[in-house]
Design an enzyme around this catalytic site. Sequence first.
Site, PDB file in Angstrom:
ATOM      1  N   LYS A 196       0.855  -1.259   0.022  1.00 33.47           N
ATOM      2  CA  LYS A 196       0.059  -0.091  -0.122  1.00 33.47           C
ATOM      3  C   LYS A 196       0.881   1.410  -0.007  1.00 33.47           C
ATOM      4  O   LYS A 196       1.985   1.308   0.803  1.00 33.47           O
ATOM      5  CB  LYS A 196      -0.711   0.006   1.153  1.00 33.47           C
ATOM      6  CG  LYS A 196      -2.130   0.861   1.202  1.00 33.47           C
ATOM      7  CD  LYS A 196      -3.324   0.344   2.114  1.00 33.47           C
ATOM      8  CE  LYS A 196      -4.251   1.551   2.003  1.00 33.47           C
ATOM      9  NZ  LYS A 196      -5.464   1.200   2.924  1.00 33.47           N
ATOM     10  N   GLU A 255     -19.122  -5.417  10.261  1.00 35.25           N
ATOM     11  CA  GLU A 255     -20.532  -4.647  11.074  1.00 35.25           C
ATOM     12  C   GLU A 255     -21.356  -5.546  11.827  1.00 35.25           C
ATOM     13  O   GLU A 255     -21.583  -5.605  12.752  1.00 35.25           O
ATOM     14  CB  GLU A 255     -20.938  -3.566  10.344  1.00 35.25           C
ATOM     15  CG  GLU A 255     -20.167  -2.499   9.875  1.00 35.25           C
ATOM     16  CD  GLU A 255     -19.311  -2.782   8.809  1.00 35.25           C
ATOM     17  OE1 GLU A 255     -19.336  -3.668   7.890  1.00 35.25           O
ATOM     18  OE2 GLU A 255     -18.444  -1.822   8.495  1.00 35.25           O
ATOM     19  N   ARG A 293     -25.484  -1.973   7.495  1.00 38.79           N
ATOM     20  CA  ARG A 293     -24.932  -3.430   7.304  1.00 38.79           C
ATOM     21  C   ARG A 293     -25.597  -4.326   8.313  1.00 38.79           C
ATOM     22  O   ARG A 293     -25.863  -5.356   8.104  1.00 38.79           O
ATOM     23  CB  ARG A 293     -23.521  -3.802   7.330  1.00 38.79           C
ATOM     24  CG  ARG A 293     -22.810  -3.391   5.805  1.00 38.79           C
ATOM     25  CD  ARG A 293     -22.748  -4.648   4.950  1.00 38.79           C
ATOM     26  NE  ARG A 293     -22.402  -3.914   3.611  1.00 38.79           N
ATOM     27  CZ  ARG A 293     -21.233  -4.161   3.078  1.00 38.79           C
ATOM     28  NH1 ARG A 293     -20.149  -5.000   3.860  1.00 38.79           N
ATOM     29  NH2 ARG A 293     -21.021  -3.886   1.931  1.00 38.79           N
TER      30      ARG A 293
HETATM   31  C1  LIG Z   1     -18.734  -1.766   5.018  1.00 39.38           C
HETATM   32  C2  LIG Z   1     -17.625  -1.155   4.900  1.00 39.38           C
HETATM   33  N1  LIG Z   1     -17.014  -0.893   6.235  1.00 39.38           N
HETATM   34  C3  LIG Z   1     -16.128   0.062   6.250  1.00 39.38           C
HETATM   35  C4  LIG Z   1     -15.545   0.581   5.116  1.00 39.38           C
HETATM   36  C5  LIG Z   1     -14.249   1.608   5.574  1.00 39.38           C
HETATM   37  N2  LIG Z   1     -13.137   1.219   4.604  1.00 39.38           N
HETATM   38  C6  LIG Z   1     -12.986   1.434   3.516  1.00 39.38           C
HETATM   39  S1  LIG Z   1     -11.413   1.103   2.764  1.00 39.38           S
HETATM   40  C7  LIG Z   1     -11.212  -0.009   4.118  1.00 39.38           C
HETATM   41  C8  LIG Z   1      -9.955  -0.754   4.275  1.00 39.38           C
HETATM   42  C9  LIG Z   1      -9.948  -1.985   3.131  1.00 39.38           C
HETATM   43  O1  LIG Z   1      -8.978  -2.655   3.246  1.00 39.38           O
HETATM   44  P1  LIG Z   1      -8.394  -3.338   1.964  1.00 39.38           P
HETATM   45  O2  LIG Z   1      -9.682  -3.915   1.317  1.00 39.38           O
HETATM   46  O3  LIG Z   1      -7.487  -4.352   2.040  1.00 39.38           O
HETATM   47  O4  LIG Z   1      -7.884  -2.250   0.928  1.00 39.38           O
HETATM   48  P2  LIG Z   1      -6.648  -1.769   0.855  1.00 39.38           P
HETATM   49  O5  LIG Z   1      -7.040   0.004   1.111  1.00 39.38           O
HETATM   50  O6  LIG Z   1      -5.493  -2.154   1.776  1.00 39.38           O
HETATM   51  O7  LIG Z   1      -6.241  -1.291  -0.627  1.00 39.38           O
HETATM   52  C10 LIG Z   1     -12.179   0.301   5.194  1.00 39.38           C
HETATM   53  C11 LIG Z   1     -12.345  -0.353   6.551  1.00 39.38           C
HETATM   54  C12 LIG Z   1     -16.100   0.490   3.965  1.00 39.38           C
HETATM   55  N3  LIG Z   1     -15.876   1.365   2.928  1.00 39.38           N
HETATM   56  N4  LIG Z   1     -17.143  -0.419   3.879  1.00 39.38           N
END
Ligand SMILES: Cc1ncc(C[n+]2csc(CCOP(=O)(O)OP(=O)(O)O)c2C)c(N)n1
Length: 644
Positions: free
Chosen positions: A288, A377, A405
């Site tokens: 990342k 969630e 959710r």
């Molecule tokens: C249902 C939901 N919960 C929380 C989030 C907040 N959120 C956005 S990106 C993220 C992390 C995602 O991690 P990953 O899928 O590994 O993607 P990366 O940022 O590492 O590329 C979170 C927790 C969200 N978008 N949707």
Amino acid sequence: MLITPGNLLATINTPDDLRKLDKSRLPQVADELRQFIIDDVSVYGGHFGASLGVVELTVALHYVFNTPDDQLIWDVGHQAYGHKILTGRRDKFYTNRFYKGLSGFPKRKESEYDAFGVGHSSTSISAALGMAVASQLQGNLKRNHIAVIGDGALTAGEAFEGMNHAGATDSNLLIVLNDNCMSIDPNVGALREYLTDITTSHTYNKVKDEVWNLLGKMDKLGKTAQELVSQVQSGIKSSLLEQSNLFESLNLRYFGPIDGHDIDHLVSVLADLKHIPGPKLLHILTVKGKGYGPAEKDQTKWHAPGLFDKVTGVIHKKIYDAPQPPKYQDVFGNTLVELAEQNLRIVGVTPAMPSGSSMNLMMKAMPKRAFDVGIAEQHAVTFSAGMATQGEVVFCNIYSTFMQRAYDQVIHDVCIQELPVIFCLDRAGFAGADGPTHHGAYDIAYMRCIPNMIVAAPMNEQELRNMMFTAQSDEVQQGKRAFTIRYPRGEGVMSNWRTPLEKQVVGKGRMISDGENVAILTIGHIGNYAVQAIELLAKEGIQPAHFDMRYVKPLDQELLHQIFSRFDRVLTVEDGCVMGGFGSSILEFMANQGYMARVKRLGIPDAVIEHGEQIELQRECGFDPQGIADSVRELLFTGRTITV
Ligand SMILES: Cc1ncc(C[n+]2csc(CCOP(=O)(O)OP(=O)(O)O)c2C)c(N)n1
Ligand SMILES: CC(=O)[C@@H](O)[C@H](O)COP(=O)(O)O
Ligand SMILES: [Mg+2]
């Protein structure tokens, strides 16, 4: 200001242009794309590290697959900046996340290349599978359907629901698992350990090499990739791959892990996988923030860093003359620690938003009593319910939008069972630049209709502290009702916010200022806009009264009786959906009690409100200070609005 693309990127207006290039030029495209993202986000802001991490993947996917006919879905979509830039939106990209500009997430209305609208995580596999099955039904067996999902997003139940279904089909689905060991904060849970194990295991790497060696010989041998893969798989039939590979066990062919920054290899692998029918998963390893030192080093900070100096890596901070109010989230985080020091039964729960909710303060201070449960969630709510059955006092903090959710869990696992879980809903109201997927528009309406649920909203930091204090008190906990406290994204209004904790009477509102002819009833932080509106109106000699109702449920009936016996014009203001929200609860009170009055309700209308700064969106919906003042004038000087 337009950001200037590199020479090669400047020639790519659609993926067709990309596909005309010789493969040897793709590293240059990737470099220029990465630089473009750095240049743009440093000046205009937005999500950052995630897009940098998938630059090579983005180029490779559009190079190999025939987008937009092949369907490409980015999970969450915060990593899709490169995709947007390569798909005809480069010159508009400086408007990304600005009012009336491009959306920060893929969006079907915005481009034919955005196969599915995203923002909330973990939907990509289900959506891609739906498309793949539809293609099959329509006799299109050639189309590819690709879901790109991160290791964080993979922790959510919906991702597993999608894989469980996909593995029982022969649909043409490719899941690309983008594993960077990070969510916004470090990824958590047993799955993370599993992905690490699979990445480092010699057995898997051996199997992987065998598969790729064979695929590499495909042309020479004249065999189809399909034949070769099944040959490899039958050769290792009872091996570790089949027995213990999670994805294989779900009937998804597993490939990888491979280096997601080696564009040459990525292109060859994807080109091979394109010819392998059926559901399959490619595991890629990425970093990342790749290619921008500070972002690689502090990945949480650079998830969405705000504006920064791209040369020094210094994130710009606003400088103020006087101390500024804290963010509500920080008041929550600090107050939680303060309360938990006194009440040893308090525990904290966050689904993957420790930094965003400031639950990280408790996680640091009391690591055993505060839990990041992953992007989960539904689990967060039921897990909280489980702890509550044992007498723990649970503060479960979930962004308002993500709580959508877990609605069934709130009803089925908490309220029906009379469990006094405390829900702190952050980002209630307009989220701002994240837009409609993230607005916390519906929580008042969806929470207040559930039995055994208290719904409160603080007008300032002191109120938030007092509501938290009240919710965890023995008296309220013994009342066996869940307690929702909703508050917005951003700062409060009190620079000196560490006020003494005082218990509130649940369901008691208060008068902020007295006046005549019109009563303004507000709920939560938006009440401060009513204060400003009253200041504007004072210049015209208009003086409405203002009441901060504090609780949507239970409503302060005594106060409402006083209000409706004095006022026949009432304005309600909320930063939530008007339908079924706070204003509706006032109309219900009037109907039940037989009051007649002219009522106007301000809030989020029955429409999808796009992205922009919070104040721009509030203005659009007519509940910024000016809009509130206009509505007071309307109630005073023009015809009827609503009569009950
Ligand atoms: C249902 C939901 N919960 C929380 C989030 C907040 N959120 C956005 S990106 C993220 C992390 C995602 O991690 P990953 O899928 O590994 O993607 P990366 O940022 O590492 O590329 C979170 C927790 C969200 N978008 N949707
Ligand atoms: C993509 C996503 O869902 C998160 O990154 C979200 O944008 C965070 O919002 P805040 O910036 O309000 O924490
Ligand atoms: Mg990740």
